[in-house]
Design an enzyme around this catalytic site. Structure first.
Site, PDB file in Angstrom:
ATOM      1  N   HIS A 104       0.837  -1.201   0.000  1.00 11.74           N
ATOM      2  CA  HIS A 104       0.000   0.000   0.000  1.00 11.74           C
ATOM      3  C   HIS A 104       0.871   1.249   0.000  1.00 11.74           C
ATOM      4  CE1 HIS A 104      -4.033  -1.721   1.567  1.00 11.74           C
ATOM      5  NE2 HIS A 104      -3.381  -2.622   0.875  1.00 11.74           N
ATOM      6  N   TYR A 123      -9.264   5.046   7.809  1.00 11.31           N
ATOM      7  CA  TYR A 123      -9.415   5.385   9.223  1.00 11.31           C
ATOM      8  C   TYR A 123     -10.517   6.448   9.298  1.00 11.31           C
ATOM      9  CZ  TYR A 123      -4.945   3.100  10.382  1.00 11.31           C
ATOM     10  OH  TYR A 123      -3.929   2.183  10.572  1.00 11.31           O
ATOM     11  N   PRO A 135      -3.758   0.091  19.063  1.00  9.89           N
ATOM     12  CA  PRO A 135      -3.495  -0.373  17.691  1.00  9.89           C
ATOM     13  C   PRO A 135      -3.705   0.662  16.589  1.00  9.89           C
ATOM     14  CG  PRO A 135      -5.545  -1.302  18.526  1.00  9.89           C
ATOM     15  CD  PRO A 135      -4.917  -0.578  19.668  1.00  9.89           C
ATOM     16  N   LYS A 140       1.292  -0.479  15.119  1.00 10.85           N
ATOM     17  CA  LYS A 140       2.706  -0.572  15.461  1.00 10.85           C
ATOM     18  C   LYS A 140       3.136  -1.747  16.331  1.00 10.85           C
ATOM     19  CE  LYS A 140       4.395   2.977  13.392  1.00 10.85           C
ATOM     20  NZ  LYS A 140       4.442   2.502  12.029  1.00 10.85           N
ATOM     21  N   TYR A 165       4.064   6.402  10.215  1.00 10.81           N
ATOM     22  CA  TYR A 165       3.224   5.255   9.851  1.00 10.81           C
ATOM     23  C   TYR A 165       4.026   4.208   9.072  1.00 10.81           C
ATOM     24  CZ  TYR A 165      -1.055   2.725   8.777  1.00 10.81           C
ATOM     25  OH  TYR A 165      -2.024   1.758   8.702  1.00 10.81           O
TER      26      TYR A 165
HETATM   27  P1  FAD Z   1       2.551 -12.084  21.402  1.00  5.98           P
HETATM   28  O1  FAD Z   1       2.135 -12.090  19.986  1.00  5.98           O
HETATM   29  O2  FAD Z   1       1.529 -11.845  22.450  1.00  5.98           O
HETATM   30  O3  FAD Z   1       3.284 -13.450  21.662  1.00  5.98           O
HETATM   31  C1  FAD Z   1       3.612 -13.895  22.962  1.00  5.98           C
HETATM   32  C2  FAD Z   1       3.580 -15.407  22.975  1.00  5.98           C
HETATM   33  O4  FAD Z   1       4.000 -15.879  24.243  1.00  5.98           O
HETATM   34  C3  FAD Z   1       2.189 -15.959  22.743  1.00  5.98           C
HETATM   35  O5  FAD Z   1       2.229 -16.933  21.732  1.00  5.98           O
HETATM   36  C4  FAD Z   1       1.803 -16.537  24.094  1.00  5.98           C
HETATM   37  O6  FAD Z   1       0.930 -17.651  23.967  1.00  5.98           O
HETATM   38  C5  FAD Z   1       3.144 -16.929  24.651  1.00  5.98           C
HETATM   39  N1  FAD Z   1       3.220 -17.029  26.113  1.00  5.98           N
HETATM   40  C6  FAD Z   1       2.521 -16.342  27.046  1.00  5.98           C
HETATM   41  N2  FAD Z   1       2.881 -16.729  28.276  1.00  5.98           N
HETATM   42  C7  FAD Z   1       3.833 -17.663  28.131  1.00  5.98           C
HETATM   43  C8  FAD Z   1       4.594 -18.443  29.053  1.00  5.98           C
HETATM   44  N3  FAD Z   1       4.442 -18.326  30.366  1.00  5.98           N
HETATM   45  N4  FAD Z   1       5.487 -19.314  28.549  1.00  5.98           N
HETATM   46  C9  FAD Z   1       5.650 -19.476  27.209  1.00  5.98           C
HETATM   47  N5  FAD Z   1       4.949 -18.764  26.303  1.00  5.98           N
HETATM   48  C10 FAD Z   1       4.053 -17.870  26.756  1.00  5.98           C
HETATM   49  N6  FAD Z   1      -1.487  -4.828  16.799  1.00  5.98           N
HETATM   50  C11 FAD Z   1      -1.764  -4.150  15.699  1.00  5.98           C
HETATM   51  O7  FAD Z   1      -0.875  -3.446  15.185  1.00  5.98           O
HETATM   52  N7  FAD Z   1      -3.006  -4.252  15.111  1.00  5.98           N
HETATM   53  C12 FAD Z   1      -3.995  -5.037  15.656  1.00  5.98           C
HETATM   54  O8  FAD Z   1      -5.081  -5.119  15.122  1.00  5.98           O
HETATM   55  C13 FAD Z   1      -3.747  -5.750  16.814  1.00  5.98           C
HETATM   56  N8  FAD Z   1      -4.685  -6.537  17.379  1.00  5.98           N
HETATM   57  C14 FAD Z   1      -4.395  -7.211  18.533  1.00  5.98           C
HETATM   58  C15 FAD Z   1      -5.371  -8.010  19.150  1.00  5.98           C
HETATM   59  C16 FAD Z   1      -5.104  -8.664  20.348  1.00  5.98           C
HETATM   60  C17 FAD Z   1      -6.181  -9.504  21.012  1.00  5.98           C
HETATM   61  C18 FAD Z   1      -3.822  -8.521  20.940  1.00  5.98           C
HETATM   62  C19 FAD Z   1      -3.509  -9.226  22.246  1.00  5.98           C
HETATM   63  C20 FAD Z   1      -2.855  -7.757  20.298  1.00  5.98           C
HETATM   64  C21 FAD Z   1      -3.120  -7.082  19.109  1.00  5.98           C
HETATM   65  N9  FAD Z   1      -2.165  -6.288  18.464  1.00  5.98           N
HETATM   66  C22 FAD Z   1      -2.448  -5.615  17.358  1.00  5.98           C
HETATM   67  C23 FAD Z   1      -0.823  -6.166  18.942  1.00  5.98           C
HETATM   68  C24 FAD Z   1       0.132  -7.115  18.224  1.00  5.98           C
HETATM   69  O9  FAD Z   1      -0.562  -8.245  17.793  1.00  5.98           O
HETATM   70  C25 FAD Z   1       1.228  -7.434  19.212  1.00  5.98           C
HETATM   71  O10 FAD Z   1       1.940  -6.226  19.458  1.00  5.98           O
HETATM   72  C26 FAD Z   1       2.184  -8.531  18.781  1.00  5.98           C
HETATM   73  O11 FAD Z   1       1.525  -9.764  18.788  1.00  5.98           O
HETATM   74  C27 FAD Z   1       3.398  -8.575  19.715  1.00  5.98           C
HETATM   75  O12 FAD Z   1       4.128  -9.729  19.498  1.00  5.98           O
HETATM   76  P2  FAD Z   1       4.856 -10.477  20.697  1.00  5.98           P
HETATM   77  O13 FAD Z   1       5.588 -11.595  20.082  1.00  5.98           O
HETATM   78  O14 FAD Z   1       5.588  -9.481  21.516  1.00  5.98           O
HETATM   79  O15 FAD Z   1       3.685 -10.983  21.645  1.00  5.98           O
HETATM   80  C1  PHB Z   2      -5.291  -4.618  10.701  1.00 10.73           C
HETATM   81  O1  PHB Z   2      -5.319  -4.799   9.466  1.00 10.73           O
HETATM   82  O2  PHB Z   2      -5.548  -5.517  11.500  1.00 10.73           O
HETATM   83  C2  PHB Z   2      -4.948  -3.277  11.241  1.00 10.73           C
HETATM   84  C3  PHB Z   2      -4.636  -2.259  10.362  1.00 10.73           C
HETATM   85  C4  PHB Z   2      -4.310  -1.005  10.848  1.00 10.73           C
HETATM   86  C5  PHB Z   2      -4.314  -0.786  12.216  1.00 10.73           C
HETATM   87  C6  PHB Z   2      -4.614  -1.809  13.090  1.00 10.73           C
HETATM   88  C7  PHB Z   2      -4.942  -3.064  12.593  1.00 10.73           C
HETATM   89  O3  PHB Z   2      -4.018   0.456  12.697  1.00 10.73           O
END
Ligand code: FAD
Ligand code: PHB
Length: 391
Positions: free
Chosen positions: A72, A201, A293, A297, A385
């Site tokens: 995009h 948005y 979100p 980021k 962004y």
């Molecule tokens: P995570 O993806 O949370 O990964 C952490 C992992 O550790 C998980 O697999 C978990 O199961 C595992 N874990 C937990 N506890 C333990 C333990 N004790 N031992 C071993 N493993 C463990 N960001 C956006 O930009 N747009 C969005 O739309 C968006 N939607 C989201 C929706 C939800 C419900 C959530 C929770 C987050 C969302 N985010 C979004 C944020 C984005 O997805 C996260 O910033 C990203 O997943 C971060 O990655 P991570 O690897 O740090 O954490």
């Molecule tokens: C998404 O596609 O899930 C998405 C896109 C933009 C955002 C957050 C989530 O700011």
């Protein structure tokens, strides 16, 4: 059991770190509490910054991303009865973002890890950290009914916001910065063609809404709702009616509707712990910080952290140089705070807080107009962004 780096959590942070270390010949073991199916099926973020795409490409895990990712060059801000395009690419010297689901990134990383023969254990339980202040810390856990102890040189706490790693740091050693928002996002994935080629948005008097996508056949949509909103109160018809109302700001625009494949409520929070390390424990991604979100980021920031961590670990193993490990948190936090500011700025500009006073609503409108009219203001949005190269 022994390894060089124990990685707790197989989300984007843990899996990208494992891959980067593997490329440097550094041994690691990844431990994940959930099953592979659960982790691969979890619908979350979708926007990858160019630097995230570049990093995944250099790490050799972007073949499918290059084929299926949707590049995009702009986005739309919709408010006050009109849509305004922000030309991200033109404002940033040709940079773009790529829409590709987080769960697809995770699937690609898991496949690469397993085909390289790397250690990755799903469905572990009772994970505990020990002796993180020593030079040989350990992770204790259970797997297939057996207790294990994994000794290592360093632990990467990549276990997300609700993980256990952050809690292994004595509270007195941490400063927590936190902000809760008086709204949340109700997100759906629908089998429907995207209704626009780009993300939209929308700031509507009824609240914020976002149009995104996953593939040419699947749309991702969000709408501002109450924190802790009960999904039971949102039958399909109500979701579609509310989304249609919020995007209808532009005359004649209709969202394509379709079967809802996934739905959930995402709380909105800003959160940072400082420092992001203690002894030989290094926190990365959501374990150390959460952004609302609206700036897209969270995932990108998780990847930026582990890039810094992989670099510091590689200096440690190559030259015995601990300085970069010692500076890990400081280096990450510069980007973390830039992204915190951008995410909270986007959130404030686009949402309607309950009981918003009319003065505040006028300020918000003026800010949106300024971003759309002034090249300087639009560039501020665009460069943050698509992702700043240096912070
Ligand atoms: P995570 O993806 O949370 O990964 C952490 C992992 O550790 C998980 O697999 C978990 O199961 C595992 N874990 C937990 N506890 C333990 C333990 N004790 N031992 C071993 N493993 C463990 N960001 C956006 O930009 N747009 C969005 O739309 C968006 N939607 C989201 C929706 C939800 C419900 C959530 C929770 C987050 C969302 N985010 C979004 C944020 C984005 O997805 C996260 O910033 C990203 O997943 C971060 O990655 P991570 O690897 O740090 O954490
Ligand atoms: C998404 O596609 O899930 C998405 C896109 C933009 C955002 C957050 C989530 O700011």
């Amino acid at each position: 059991m022994e390894t060089q780096v124990a990685i707790v959590g197989a989300g984007p942070a843990g899996l990208v770190l494992a891959r980067l270390l593997e490329r440097q010949g550094i041994d690691s073991v990844v431990l994940e509490v959930r099953s592979r199916e659960y982790v691969e099926g979890r619908v979350r973020a979708g926007v990858l910054e160019q630097r995230t795409v570049d990093l995944l490409t250099e790490a050799g895990v972007a073949d499918r991303l290059q084929r299926e990712g949707m590049v995009h060059a702009g986005l739309e801000l919709r408010f006050g009865g009109r849509g305004h395009r922000i030309d991200l690419s033109e404002l940033t010297g040709g940079r773009t973002i790529t829409v590709y689901g987080q769960q697809e990134v995770v699937k690609d990383l898991i496949a690469a890890r397993l085909s390289a023969g790397g250690a990755l254990r799903f469905a572990v339980s009772d994970v505990e950290l020990a002796e993180v202040e020593s030079e040989r810390p350990a992770v204790r856990f259970r797997h297939d009914g057996e207790a294990h102890e994994l000794r290592c040189d360093a632990i990467a706490g990549c276990d997300g916001f609700h993980g256990i790693c952050r809690a292994a740091i004595p509270p007195g050693a941490l400063t927590v910065y936190e902000r809760e928002y008086p709204f949340a996002w109700l997100g759906i994935l629908a089998r429907a063609r995207p209704s626009s080629e780009e993300l939209i948005y929308a700031n509507h008097p009824r609240g914020f809404a976002l149009h995104s996508m996953r593939t040419p056949e699947v749309t991702r949509l969000y709408l501002q709702c109450e924190p802790g909103e009960d999904l039971g109160a949102w039958p399909d018809e109500r979701i579609w009616a509310e989304l249609q109302a919020r995007f209808e700001l532009t005359e004649g625009f209709r969202l394509n509707e379709g079967e809802i494949l996934d739905r959930g409520v995402t709380p909105m929070r800003s959160f940072v712990v400082e420092p992001m390390q203690h002894g030989r424990l290094f926190l990365a991604g959501d374990a150390a910080h959460i952004v609302p979100p609206t700036g897209a980021k969270g995932l990108n920031l998780a990847v930026a952290d582990v890039e810094v961590l992989a670099d510091a670990l590689s200096a440690f193993y190559r030259d015995g140089d601990e300085r970069r490990l010692a500076g890990y948190s400081e280096r990450c936090l510069r980007r973390v705070w830039r992204v915190q500011h951008f995410s909270s700025w986007m959130t404030a500009m686009l949402h309607r807080p309950p009981g918003q006073d009319p003065f505040e609503a006028q300020l918000q409108h003026s800010q949106l107009e300024y971003v759309c009219r002034s090249r300087a203001a639009a560039t501020t949005l665009a460069e943050n962004y698509v992702g700043l190269a240096e912070v």
